[in-house]
Structures are given as C-alpha cells and as structure tokens.
Design a protein around this motif. Sequence first.
Motif, PDB file in Angstrom:
ATOM      1  N   PRO A  93       0.801  -1.224   0.000  1.00 49.05           N
ATOM      2  CA  PRO A  93       0.000   0.000   0.000  1.00 49.05           C
ATOM      3  C   PRO A  93       0.839   1.282   0.000  1.00 49.05           C
ATOM      4  N   GLY A  94       0.436   2.167  -0.898  1.00 49.53           N
ATOM      5  CA  GLY A  94       1.124   3.448  -1.052  1.00 49.53           C
ATOM      6  C   GLY A  94       2.210   3.446  -2.108  1.00 49.53           C
ATOM      7  N   GLN A  95       2.551   2.289  -2.655  1.00 45.03           N
ATOM      8  CA  GLN A  95       3.602   2.207  -3.667  1.00 45.03           C
ATOM      9  C   GLN A  95       3.014   2.133  -5.070  1.00 45.03           C
ATOM     10  N   THR A  96       3.811   2.598  -6.037  1.00 43.54           N
ATOM     11  CA  THR A  96       3.365   2.755  -7.414  1.00 43.54           C
ATOM     12  C   THR A  96       4.419   2.224  -8.377  1.00 43.54           C
ATOM     13  N   ALA A  97       3.970   1.670  -9.497  1.00 43.29           N
ATOM     14  CA  ALA A  97       4.878   1.243 -10.570  1.00 43.29           C
ATOM     15  C   ALA A  97       4.354   1.801 -11.891  1.00 43.29           C
ATOM     16  N   PHE A  98       5.268   2.002 -12.823  1.00 46.47           N
ATOM     17  CA  PHE A  98       4.947   2.550 -14.142  1.00 46.47           C
ATOM     18  C   PHE A  98       5.179   1.487 -15.193  1.00 46.47           C
ATOM     19  N   GLY A  99       4.203   1.298 -16.077  1.00 49.88           N
ATOM     20  CA  GLY A  99       4.313   0.366 -17.198  1.00 49.88           C
ATOM     21  C   GLY A  99       4.223   1.131 -18.504  1.00 49.88           C
ATOM     22  N   PRO A 100       5.367   1.509 -19.078  1.00 51.97           N
ATOM     23  CA  PRO A 100       5.346   2.273 -20.329  1.00 51.97           C
ATOM     24  C   PRO A 100       4.790   1.463 -21.498  1.00 51.97           C
ATOM     25  N   ARG A 101       4.156   2.138 -22.421  1.00 50.96           N
ATOM     26  CA  ARG A 101       3.677   1.478 -23.642  1.00 50.96           C
ATOM     27  C   ARG A 101       4.842   0.786 -24.336  1.00 50.96           C
ATOM     28  N   ASP A 102       4.534  -0.216 -25.098  1.00 51.25           N
ATOM     29  CA  ASP A 102       5.484  -0.991 -25.901  1.00 51.25           C
ATOM     30  C   ASP A 102       6.407  -1.895 -25.088  1.00 51.25           C
ATOM     31  N   LEU A 103       6.249  -1.949 -23.756  1.00 49.34           N
ATOM     32  CA  LEU A 103       7.040  -2.875 -22.946  1.00 49.34           C
ATOM     33  C   LEU A 103       6.117  -3.938 -22.362  1.00 49.34           C
ATOM     34  N   PRO A 104       6.544  -5.207 -22.409  1.00 50.93           N
ATOM     35  CA  PRO A 104       5.712  -6.258 -21.833  1.00 50.93           C
ATOM     36  C   PRO A 104       5.580  -6.064 -20.323  1.00 50.93           C
ATOM     37  N   HIS A 105       4.368  -6.287 -19.826  1.00 55.11           N
ATOM     38  CA  HIS A 105       4.131  -6.140 -18.395  1.00 55.11           C
ATOM     39  C   HIS A 105       2.999  -7.061 -17.950  1.00 55.11           C
ATOM     40  N   SER A 106       2.972  -7.330 -16.649  1.00 55.71           N
ATOM     41  CA  SER A 106       1.932  -8.156 -16.041  1.00 55.71           C
ATOM     42  C   SER A 106       1.840  -7.781 -14.572  1.00 55.71           C
ATOM     43  N   TRP A 107       0.801  -8.267 -13.911  1.00 53.59           N
ATOM     44  CA  TRP A 107       0.720  -8.105 -12.462  1.00 53.59           C
ATOM     45  C   TRP A 107       0.008  -9.297 -11.856  1.00 53.59           C
ATOM     46  N   LEU A 108       0.313  -9.549 -10.566  1.00 52.15           N
ATOM     47  CA  LEU A 108      -0.251 -10.674  -9.834  1.00 52.15           C
ATOM     48  C   LEU A 108      -0.485 -10.241  -8.400  1.00 52.15           C
ATOM     49  N   ALA A 109      -1.709 -10.417  -7.909  1.00 50.81           N
ATOM     50  CA  ALA A 109      -2.019 -10.131  -6.502  1.00 50.81           C
ATOM     51  C   ALA A 109      -1.443 -11.266  -5.656  1.00 50.81           C
ATOM     52  N   LEU A 110      -0.531 -10.936  -4.760  1.00 49.11           N
ATOM     53  CA  LEU A 110       0.081 -11.942  -3.895  1.00 49.11           C
ATOM     54  C   LEU A 110      -0.774 -12.214  -2.667  1.00 49.11           C
ATOM     55  N   GLU A 111      -1.679 -11.291  -2.375  1.00 48.75           N
ATOM     56  CA  GLU A 111      -2.682 -11.445  -1.330  1.00 48.75           C
ATOM     57  C   GLU A 111      -3.895 -10.632  -1.768  1.00 48.75           C
ATOM     58  N   PRO A 112      -5.044 -10.789  -1.137  1.00 49.92           N
ATOM     59  CA  PRO A 112      -6.183  -9.984  -1.561  1.00 49.92           C
ATOM     60  C   PRO A 112      -5.770  -8.511  -1.639  1.00 49.92           C
ATOM     61  N   SER A 113      -6.065  -7.869  -2.771  1.00 42.88           N
ATOM     62  CA  SER A 113      -5.515  -6.545  -3.034  1.00 42.88           C
ATOM     63  C   SER A 113      -6.536  -5.623  -3.683  1.00 42.88           C
ATOM     64  N   ARG A 114      -6.288  -4.340  -3.495  1.00 38.70           N
ATOM     65  CA  ARG A 114      -7.055  -3.290  -4.173  1.00 38.70           C
ATOM     66  C   ARG A 114      -6.026  -2.312  -4.720  1.00 38.70           C
ATOM     67  N   MET A 115      -6.174  -1.961  -6.001  1.00 38.89           N
ATOM     68  CA  MET A 115      -5.269  -0.976  -6.589  1.00 38.89           C
ATOM     69  C   MET A 115      -6.008  -0.110  -7.586  1.00 38.89           C
ATOM     70  N   VAL A 116      -5.377   1.015  -7.866  1.00 35.41           N
ATOM     71  CA  VAL A 116      -5.869   1.931  -8.877  1.00 35.41           C
ATOM     72  C   VAL A 116      -4.925   1.808 -10.068  1.00 35.41           C
ATOM     73  N   ILE A 117      -5.497   1.596 -11.244  1.00 35.89           N
ATOM     74  CA  ILE A 117      -4.706   1.566 -12.469  1.00 35.89           C
ATOM     75  C   ILE A 117      -5.133   2.749 -13.318  1.00 35.89           C
ATOM     76  N   SER A 118      -4.152   3.557 -13.698  1.00 40.19           N
ATOM     77  CA  SER A 118      -4.407   4.700 -14.575  1.00 40.19           C
ATOM     78  C   SER A 118      -3.771   4.414 -15.927  1.00 40.19           C
ATOM     79  N   ALA A 119      -4.412   4.857 -16.982  1.00 44.05           N
ATOM     80  CA  ALA A 119      -3.877   4.668 -18.335  1.00 44.05           C
ATOM     81  C   ALA A 119      -3.983   5.973 -19.100  1.00 44.05           C
ATOM     82  N   THR A 120      -2.893   6.319 -19.781  1.00 47.54           N
ATOM     83  CA  THR A 120      -2.886   7.499 -20.647  1.00 47.54           C
ATOM     84  C   THR A 120      -2.335   7.106 -22.006  1.00 47.54           C
ATOM     85  N   PRO A 121      -2.996   7.473 -23.083  1.00 48.41           N
ATOM     86  CA  PRO A 121      -4.341   8.047 -23.118  1.00 48.41           C
ATOM     87  C   PRO A 121      -5.361   7.005 -22.668  1.00 48.41           C
ATOM     88  N   SER A 122      -6.624   7.398 -22.670  1.00 50.79           N
ATOM     89  CA  SER A 122      -7.682   6.477 -22.243  1.00 50.79           C
ATOM     90  C   SER A 122      -7.829   5.340 -23.254  1.00 50.79           C
TER      91      SER A 122
END
Length: 101
Positions: free
Chosen positions: A67-96
């Motif tokens: 909680p409180g930490q952030t990561a950036f996933g730039p376009r054109d780079l492979p990325h993934s995510w996995l909840a290691l425990e029950p989780s809530r996050m906000v994902i923002s995308a630009t552009p929409s």
Amino acid sequence: TLRVNAHTCRTIVHGDQTGGQLTIVLVDSPAGDGVPTHVHELEDEVFHVLEGKVQVIVDGQATILVPGQTAFGPRDLPHSWLALEPSRMVISATPSGLERM
C-alpha cells in the motif's frame, strides 16, 4: 463494473470525461489473480496499490508493491501483475482506452 479473470474492475474516470486523455480504474483482486504478460501499443499504465501486495513485472523486472507504492508500465514494454494477497489498486492509463477492454 467489469469482471476480468477473478478480479473486479470499476471505472472511476472514463476517457469520455477526459477528452480521451486518461482512464482510472479501481481493481479488487483475490490472492493469486492477475493479468498475464501483454503489451499496450498506445497506453502507458500506472499501478498504485491501496491494499494488499501486488507483484508488477515490467520488461522482465519484478517489483513487489505494498500500500502506497506505485509502478509505471510504459507502452510498448511487456508487463503483467499478480495479486500476492487480496488486493485493491488503482490503475491509470494514458491516453484512455483501457476502460473499453
């Protein structure tokens, strides 16, 4: 609200509200759920953890976010995510566009 795998996504800010500039989605995930490796050609993504623990992998580099930490996933780079425990996050995308998946 949209169900993807076992997680629930709720659009907080839709691209129609921002002239196509930004999407913000609230994601609730059980432990063990996530998104497989993929690439966005148009959108940059920001992952911000509110609750739980999430592993984000961007271009092969794994980072565990709490909680409180952030990561950036730039376009054109492979990325993934996995909840290691029950989780809530906000994902923002630009552009929409993420909200239309």
